[in-house]
Design a protein around this motif. Structure first.
Motif, PDB file in Angstrom:
ATOM      1  N   PHE A 193       0.857  -1.173   0.000  1.00 26.68           N
ATOM      2  CA  PHE A 193       0.000   0.000   0.000  1.00 26.68           C
ATOM      3  C   PHE A 193       0.897   1.227   0.000  1.00 26.68           C
ATOM      4  N   ARG A 194       0.313   2.363  -0.322  1.00 23.68           N
ATOM      5  CA  ARG A 194       1.097   3.599  -0.278  1.00 23.68           C
ATOM      6  C   ARG A 194       0.237   4.750   0.193  1.00 23.68           C
ATOM      7  N   GLN A 195       0.905   5.729   0.774  1.00 21.26           N
ATOM      8  CA  GLN A 195       0.208   6.910   1.263  1.00 21.26           C
ATOM      9  C   GLN A 195       0.998   8.148   0.880  1.00 21.26           C
ATOM     10  N   ALA A 196       0.400   8.947   0.029  1.00 23.33           N
ATOM     11  CA  ALA A 196       1.000  10.206  -0.377  1.00 23.33           C
ATOM     12  C   ALA A 196       0.611  11.286   0.634  1.00 23.33           C
ATOM     13  N   PRO A 197       1.389  12.350   0.703  1.00 24.88           N
ATOM     14  CA  PRO A 197       1.075  13.430   1.658  1.00 24.88           C
ATOM     15  C   PRO A 197      -0.342  13.958   1.476  1.00 24.88           C
ATOM     16  N   GLY A 198      -1.084  13.992   2.560  1.00 26.01           N
ATOM     17  CA  GLY A 198      -2.432  14.527   2.524  1.00 26.01           C
ATOM     18  C   GLY A 198      -3.480  13.624   1.912  1.00 26.01           C
ATOM     19  N   LYS A 199      -3.095  12.386   1.626  1.00 24.38           N
ATOM     20  CA  LYS A 199      -4.034  11.462   0.996  1.00 24.38           C
ATOM     21  C   LYS A 199      -4.225  10.211   1.837  1.00 24.38           C
ATOM     22  N   GLU A 200      -5.281   9.465   1.512  1.00 23.35           N
ATOM     23  CA  GLU A 200      -5.546   8.203   2.181  1.00 23.35           C
ATOM     24  C   GLU A 200      -4.535   7.144   1.727  1.00 23.35           C
ATOM     25  N   ARG A 201      -4.324   6.170   2.599  1.00 23.68           N
ATOM     26  CA  ARG A 201      -3.497   5.038   2.216  1.00 23.68           C
ATOM     27  C   ARG A 201      -4.252   4.226   1.168  1.00 23.68           C
ATOM     28  N   GLU A 202      -3.564   3.890   0.089  1.00 27.03           N
ATOM     29  CA  GLU A 202      -4.229   3.203  -1.008  1.00 27.03           C
ATOM     30  C   GLU A 202      -3.523   1.913  -1.391  1.00 27.03           C
ATOM     31  N   PHE A 203      -4.313   1.027  -1.940  1.00 24.49           N
ATOM     32  CA  PHE A 203      -3.821  -0.269  -2.397  1.00 24.49           C
ATOM     33  C   PHE A 203      -2.913  -0.102  -3.596  1.00 24.49           C
ATOM     34  N   VAL A 204      -1.834  -0.882  -3.625  1.00 23.58           N
ATOM     35  CA  VAL A 204      -0.927  -0.899  -4.761  1.00 23.58           C
ATOM     36  C   VAL A 204      -0.917  -2.278  -5.415  1.00 23.58           C
ATOM     37  N   ALA A 205      -0.644  -3.312  -4.609  1.00 26.84           N
ATOM     38  CA  ALA A 205      -0.531  -4.657  -5.175  1.00 26.84           C
ATOM     39  C   ALA A 205      -0.703  -5.682  -4.075  1.00 26.84           C
ATOM     40  N   THR A 206      -1.088  -6.883  -4.488  1.00 29.27           N
ATOM     41  CA  THR A 206      -1.190  -7.986  -3.546  1.00 29.27           C
ATOM     42  C   THR A 206      -0.748  -9.271  -4.216  1.00 29.27           C
TER      43      THR A 206
END
Length: 122
Positions: free
Chosen positions: A37-50
């Motif tokens: 997962f990843r989280q950019a500044p000011g954004k929600e943590r989001e799915f990248v890969a599984t």
């Protein structure tokens, strides 16, 4: 339980490549599905890969399909995320996570690493 430690983050130019690794402790690593997962500044943590427990099935967010590849080595207790064609939109803290079932939903992952920062300069 499993403890997760990410490595490989850093600064990369746009268009470049970077590979993140996640080392897991414990003998039960191969029983867990893994996610990035990843989280950019000011954004929600989001799915990248599984990836599933055997490594034979992967799934990716649309935003990274064709550019990122996730794989695992159960003998070494590691999972990696190979990233290419990076853009400024990929700048974020990247987290490795473990779950009992492969899933794009972060609430399915009870175990998380502390994250690795990836900065893409344009």
């Amino acid at each position: 339980q499993v403890q997760l430690v990410e490595s490989g983050g850093g600064l990369v130019q746009a268009g470049g490549s970077l590979t993140l690794s996640c080392a897991a402790s414990g003998r039960a690593f191969k029983s867990y599905a893994m996610g990035w997962f990843r989280q950019a500044p000011g954004k929600e943590r989001e799915f990248v890969a599984t990836i599933n427990q055997s490594g034979g099935i992967t799934d990716y967010a649309d935003s990274v399909k064709g550019r990122f590849t996730m794989y695992r080595d159960n003998a070494k207790n590691t999972v990696s995320l190979q990233m290419s064609g990076l853009t400024s939109e990929d700048t974020a803290v990247y987290y490795c996570a473990a779950a009992h079932v492969s899933s794009p939903w972060r609430n399915q992952y009870p175990y998380w690493g502390l994250g690795a920062l990836v900065t893409v300069s344009s």
